[in-house]
Write an enzyme that holds these catalytic residues in place. Structure first.
Site, PDB file in Angstrom:
ATOM      1  CD  GLU A 229      -3.072  -1.013   0.385  1.00 45.99           C
ATOM      2  OE1 GLU A 229      -3.169   0.015  -0.312  1.00 45.99           O
ATOM      3  OE2 GLU A 229      -3.899  -1.939   0.344  1.00 45.99           O
ATOM      4  CB  CYS A 263      -1.528   7.466   1.427  1.00 46.40           C
ATOM      5  SG  CYS A 263      -3.092   6.730   1.930  1.00 46.40           S
TER       6      CYS A 263
HETATM    7  P1  NAD Z   1       8.176   4.781   4.956  1.00 45.81           P
HETATM    8  O1  NAD Z   1       8.167   3.953   3.735  1.00 45.81           O
HETATM    9  O2  NAD Z   1       9.338   5.657   5.231  1.00 45.81           O
HETATM   10  O3  NAD Z   1       8.033   3.847   6.271  1.00 45.81           O
HETATM   11  C1  NAD Z   1       7.006   2.911   6.431  1.00 45.81           C
HETATM   12  C2  NAD Z   1       7.487   1.798   7.351  1.00 45.81           C
HETATM   13  O4  NAD Z   1       8.620   1.177   6.769  1.00 45.81           O
HETATM   14  C3  NAD Z   1       7.893   2.234   8.749  1.00 45.81           C
HETATM   15  O5  NAD Z   1       7.429   1.284   9.691  1.00 45.81           O
HETATM   16  C4  NAD Z   1       9.406   2.221   8.686  1.00 45.81           C
HETATM   17  O6  NAD Z   1      10.030   1.913   9.925  1.00 45.81           O
HETATM   18  C5  NAD Z   1       9.688   1.116   7.697  1.00 45.81           C
HETATM   19  N1  NAD Z   1      10.956   1.307   6.978  1.00 45.81           N
HETATM   20  C6  NAD Z   1      11.586   2.488   6.704  1.00 45.81           C
HETATM   21  N2  NAD Z   1      12.727   2.256   6.017  1.00 45.81           N
HETATM   22  C7  NAD Z   1      12.800   0.910   5.835  1.00 45.81           C
HETATM   23  C8  NAD Z   1      13.745   0.057   5.200  1.00 45.81           C
HETATM   24  N3  NAD Z   1      14.834   0.542   4.617  1.00 45.81           N
HETATM   25  N4  NAD Z   1      13.508  -1.272   5.207  1.00 45.81           N
HETATM   26  C9  NAD Z   1      12.397  -1.770   5.771  1.00 45.81           C
HETATM   27  N5  NAD Z   1      11.473  -1.008   6.417  1.00 45.81           N
HETATM   28  C10 NAD Z   1      11.678   0.313   6.448  1.00 45.81           C
HETATM   29  O7  NAD Z   1       6.810   5.597   4.923  1.00 45.81           O
HETATM   30  P2  NAD Z   1       6.289   6.693   5.946  1.00 45.81           P
HETATM   31  O8  NAD Z   1       7.130   7.915   5.825  1.00 45.81           O
HETATM   32  O9  NAD Z   1       6.114   6.098   7.292  1.00 45.81           O
HETATM   33  O10 NAD Z   1       4.819   6.968   5.342  1.00 45.81           O
HETATM   34  C11 NAD Z   1       4.608   7.830   4.280  1.00 45.81           C
HETATM   35  C12 NAD Z   1       4.407   7.095   2.969  1.00 45.81           C
HETATM   36  O11 NAD Z   1       3.455   6.072   3.101  1.00 45.81           O
HETATM   37  C13 NAD Z   1       3.851   8.006   1.883  1.00 45.81           C
HETATM   38  O12 NAD Z   1       4.464   7.701   0.658  1.00 45.81           O
HETATM   39  C14 NAD Z   1       2.372   7.654   1.846  1.00 45.81           C
HETATM   40  O13 NAD Z   1       1.734   7.967   0.631  1.00 45.81           O
HETATM   41  C15 NAD Z   1       2.429   6.189   2.112  1.00 45.81           C
HETATM   42  N6  NAD Z   1       1.174   5.696   2.660  1.00 45.81           N
HETATM   43  C16 NAD Z   1       0.400   4.870   1.903  1.00 45.81           C
HETATM   44  C17 NAD Z   1      -0.820   4.429   2.388  1.00 45.81           C
HETATM   45  C18 NAD Z   1      -1.730   3.536   1.592  1.00 45.81           C
HETATM   46  O14 NAD Z   1      -2.681   2.999   2.157  1.00 45.81           O
HETATM   47  N7  NAD Z   1      -1.501   3.337   0.308  1.00 45.81           N
HETATM   48  C19 NAD Z   1      -1.233   4.834   3.653  1.00 45.81           C
HETATM   49  C20 NAD Z   1      -0.409   5.673   4.383  1.00 45.81           C
HETATM   50  C21 NAD Z   1       0.795   6.095   3.886  1.00 45.81           C
END
Ligand code: NAD
Length: 487
Positions: A229, A263
């Site tokens: 997602e 998002c």
């Molecule tokens: P992110 O991708 O930075 O982090 C999400 C999760 O991944 C966190 O738990 C984080 O600890 C983990 N993570 C970070 N780096 C990682 C790595 N190198 N390896 C494995 N795991 C890792 O996202 P964010 O900043 O927390 O959220 C914002 C993003 O999420 C935006 O792009 C937004 O559009 C998207 N989002 C999508 C939805 C949806 O339903 N489609 C919902 C909410 C947010």
């Protein structure tokens, strides 16, 4: 429960990061408990889901306090966008999951005469959920609902950027599930990396496309199925027939909810050139009606949360500065309060197409507006970017709406509204390619955590395949010729 400063979360999380051996221990315990969870009855699962619902009500104030401590999210906004959607999805699941669990019969073609067939929804098994900070409660609870309804074991790794919500999730879930069923492992990306080495049967990731690629690569090592997602730039088209007051109302709400950290927030607007001034004026009125007439009243008003941390504050500030330096005009807002990670609702026009703000997902309270002369010009801009998670259309002209639908692709679309498609329980939710892979919510959420096992059952000793088995002869040829011609 003691609340902790969000800005200190990285230091705090690193000292508390679960060690690799602890992670493996929980994974193995869940693995040995899989069969019993898989064999749980609908009654057992109902009991768990009902308890989860009552605990969410019991923890309502604690959840509000945690979200406020994490990024000053107003209590009512936490109700509206975290607690209510969790409860609504729980109610919908409780009303329907027993039907979703049933074997689903399918039609049998004449070439398989004498047999019947059905799909059995069996639990995928060990599931890993990695969730983001922007709706840190709802986006963790929602996949747990479907994973549990489908009979899976779950490890949840919430975001390290909202540590208070992570702690509440851990406490609340421990009162509903044993660690052998649902475990919460806190930590940053180092913990995610350790978790991603394990052979989970399914991984459900919510976050950025950049990390989504890392998750998918890790999943490929174990051939774990994967739901992503993700996010991206969700466009909003406002054509010359739209009602500007109505469009402004819905766009302003969709954009500035959660301080733009949504998002599916409208990321940028494409408006017909004849309506640019009217839309900007209507949006200014909406911002002032909803949040206050100046920055100070908006900051004090308790209707806007804050950027989650200084890193995201600076990221969005840099996007605005870059756009301004390339000639963008600040139509409204454009002010920042660094001490409080607050960005005032901001509208930009004359934004150069190659500025960073029109390339990256904004994820903050800044709305760039681009005017277009013909709808094809607007579609060219949209189709020049990755396929979006959401696409919004404001129009009264059926022909325009259908033309836009036909000539674009998106995970979901609202026509004459924003965001609300995510709340419709009978629609799948998810992106397409760069904005996501796989669908969630309602029945699709249940399927997401189920293996759709194909079952073909023969009811007679005779099987149609017997007509086509070797040794091949004239009769075999006649049968296959007739089959290809008529069936
Ligand atoms: P992110 O991708 O930075 O982090 C999400 C999760 O991944 C966190 O738990 C984080 O600890 C983990 N993570 C970070 N780096 C990682 C790595 N190198 N390896 C494995 N795991 C890792 O996202 P964010 O900043 O927390 O959220 C914002 C993003 O999420 C935006 O792009 C937004 O559009 C998207 N989002 C999508 C939805 C949806 O339903 N489609 C919902 C909410 C947010």
């Amino acid at each position: 429960m003691e609340l902790i400063s969000n800005e200190n979360s990285t230091v705090l999380e690193q000292s508390e990061n679960s060690s690799s051996s602890q992670i493996i221990k929980i994974f193995k315990e869940q693995e040995s408990n899989l069969q019993s969870i898989k064999n749980s009855t609908a009654r057992d699962r109902r009991k768990k889901l009902k308890l989860l619902k009552s605990k969410i009500f019991e923890y309502r104030e604690a959840i509000q306090n945690a979200l406020f401590a994490d990024f000053k999210k107003p209590a009512i906004e936490t109700d509206v966008s975290e607690i209510y959607p969790s409860i609504a999805e729980l109610k919908h699941t409780l009303n329907h999951f027993e039907d979703w669990m049933l074997d689903e019969e399918v039609d049998t073609p004449i070439t398989l005469l004498g047999s019947s067939a059905y799909i059995r929804y069996e639990a995928k098994g060990n599931c890993l959920l990695i969730t983001p900070w922007n709706y840190p409660f709802y986006l963790a609870i929602s996949p747990i609902i479907y994973a549990v309804a489908a009979g899976n074991a779950v490890i949840l790794k919430p975001s390290e950027f909202t540590p208070n919500t992570a702690k509440i999730l851990k406490k609340l879930l421990a009162e509903v599930f044993s660690e052998k069923e649902v475990a919460v492992i806190e930590g940053d990306h180092h913990v995610s990396t350790e978790l991603l080495k394990l052979p989970f049967h399914h991984i459900h990731f919510t976050g950025s496309p950049k990390v989504g690629k890392i998750v998918m690569e890790a999943a490929s090592k174990n051939l774990s199925t994967c739901t992503l997602e993700l996010g991206g730039k969700s466009p909003t088209i406002v054509d010359e027939t739209a009602n500007m007051k109505e469009a402004a109302n819905k766009i302003v709400w969709g954009k500035f909810l959660n301080e733009g950290q949504t998002c599916i927030a409208p990321d940028y607007i494409l408006v017909h050139e004849s309506k640019m001034a009217a839309l900007v004026a209507a949006m200014k009125v909406e911002i002032e009606n909803k949040y206050g007439s100046n920055m100070s009243s908006r900051m004090q008003g308790g209707n806007l949360c804050r950027m989650v941390n200084s890193r995201h504050f600076s990221r969005v500030q840099d996007l605005v500065e870059d756009a301004k330096s390339q000639g963008a005009i600040v139509e409204y807002g454009g002010d920042f309060n660094e001490a409080d990670n607050y960005i005032d609702p901001t509208i930009l026009s004359s934004v150069p197409k190659h500025s960073n703000i029109l390339q990256e997902e904004i994820f903050g309270p800044v709305m760039p507006m681009i005017s277009y002369k013909s709808i094809d010009e607007a579609l060219q801009i949209i189709n020049g970017k990755e396929r979006p998670l959401a696409l919004y259309i404001f129009s009264k002209k059926e022909k325009n709406i259908e033309y836009i639908m036909q000539n674009t692709s998106a995970g979901g679309t609202c026509i004459n509204d924003t965001l609300l498609h995510i709340t419709q329980p009978n629609l799948p939710f998810g992106g397409i390619n760069n904005s996501g892979i796989g669908k969630s919510h309602g029945k699709w959420g249940f399927i997401d955590f189920s293996n759709e096992r194909s079952v073909h059952r023969q009811h007679f000793r005779f099987s149609m395949s017997m007509l086509l088995q070797p040794p091949y002869n004239k009769f075999s040829k006649f049968v296959i010729d007739m089959t290809m011609k008529y069936f």
